[in-house]
Design a protein around this motif. Structure first.
Motif, PDB file in Angstrom:
ATOM      1  N   GLU A 113      43.671  55.024  38.712  1.00 47.10           N
ATOM      2  CA  GLU A 113      42.886  55.513  37.574  1.00 47.10           C
ATOM      3  C   GLU A 113      41.624  56.245  38.034  1.00 47.10           C
ATOM      4  OE1 GLU A 113      42.477  51.894  35.391  1.00 47.10           O
ATOM      5  OE2 GLU A 113      41.276  50.947  36.940  1.00 47.10           O
ATOM      6  N   LYS A 151      35.779  59.023  33.702  1.00 44.13           N
ATOM      7  CA  LYS A 151      35.509  57.635  33.332  1.00 44.13           C
ATOM      8  C   LYS A 151      34.496  57.006  34.298  1.00 44.13           C
ATOM      9  CE  LYS A 151      38.456  57.866  30.023  1.00 44.13           C
ATOM     10  NZ  LYS A 151      37.949  58.518  28.848  1.00 44.13           N
ATOM     11  N   LEU A 154      34.658  53.146  34.932  1.00 46.07           N
ATOM     12  CA  LEU A 154      35.670  52.661  35.876  1.00 46.07           C
ATOM     13  C   LEU A 154      35.182  52.784  37.316  1.00 46.07           C
ATOM     14  CD1 LEU A 154      38.984  54.124  34.389  1.00 46.07           C
ATOM     15  CD2 LEU A 154      38.219  51.734  34.384  1.00 46.07           C
ATOM     16  N   TYR A 158      34.254  49.740  39.895  1.00 49.78           N
ATOM     17  CA  TYR A 158      34.914  49.690  41.202  1.00 49.78           C
ATOM     18  C   TYR A 158      33.884  49.594  42.328  1.00 49.78           C
ATOM     19  CZ  TYR A 158      37.513  51.156  45.316  1.00 49.78           C
ATOM     20  OH  TYR A 158      38.049  51.214  46.575  1.00 49.78           O
TER      21      TYR A 158
END
Length: 171
Positions: A113, A151, A154, A158
């Motif tokens: 992603e 994004k 995200l 991470y």
């Protein structure tokens, strides 16, 4: 590489001052390598001059994961800076480096992603690079912080919660 010539007592010498801490460190390093202080310093100076000292110092870089590289850090900084200012203020060389870095992601251990998000950035970087750079804004960052195509949440999660600290790597 040419064979090293033996140093003779009549060869020229150079004297310089060190702090007491540095002197102690150099002596300990020479002892640990089982060489004289002169040989230890001379070998380091030769390696510094011929460029091999730098490559030895950075040899561990090849074991670092991609997401801990300077190039990745620069790309992340660039992407996050676009949240505040979407206008293209990068040089062609910087854009080319960002493109090169994103293209390396397919082979890395990053979540899909996140790679997909960078694919959006990649397409836009290529478009911008191939056009006149004046008055161009990046669209991947969106019109506002809350509606970006990229994004950020995200990537932020991470980097803050999923990337292992350096001490967990056996380098």
């Amino acid at each position: 590489m040419a064979k090293k010539q033996r140093i003779k007592n009549e060869d020229p010498s150079i004297n310089f001052r060190l702090s007491p801490e540095m002197k102690k460190w150099v002596i300990n390093e020479a002892i640990s390598k089982n060489v004289t202080v002169s040989n230890y310093l001379r070998n380091h100076l030769e390696k510094f001059i011929d460029g091999t000292l730098y490559s030895e110092v950075n040899k561990w870089d090849e074991y670092l994961p991609f997401h801990k590289s300077i190039e990745f850090l620069q790309l992340i900084t660039f992407v996050f800076s676009k949240r505040k200012n979407s206008k293209c203020e990068s040089t062609i060389q910087q854009l080319e480096q960002y493109i090169k870095t994103i293209k390396q992601m397919d082979n890395e251990d990053l979540p899909q992603e996140i790679i997909s998000g960078f694919d959006t950035v990649l397409v836009e970087l290529i478009k911008v690079k191939n056009n006149d750079l004046t008055n161009i804004s990046f669209k991947f960052c969106g019109d506002t912080f809350h509606t970006p195509d990229f994004k950020y949440d995200l990537l932020e999660d991470y980097l803050l919660n999923k990337v292992e600290p350096m001490e967990n790597y056996n380098v």
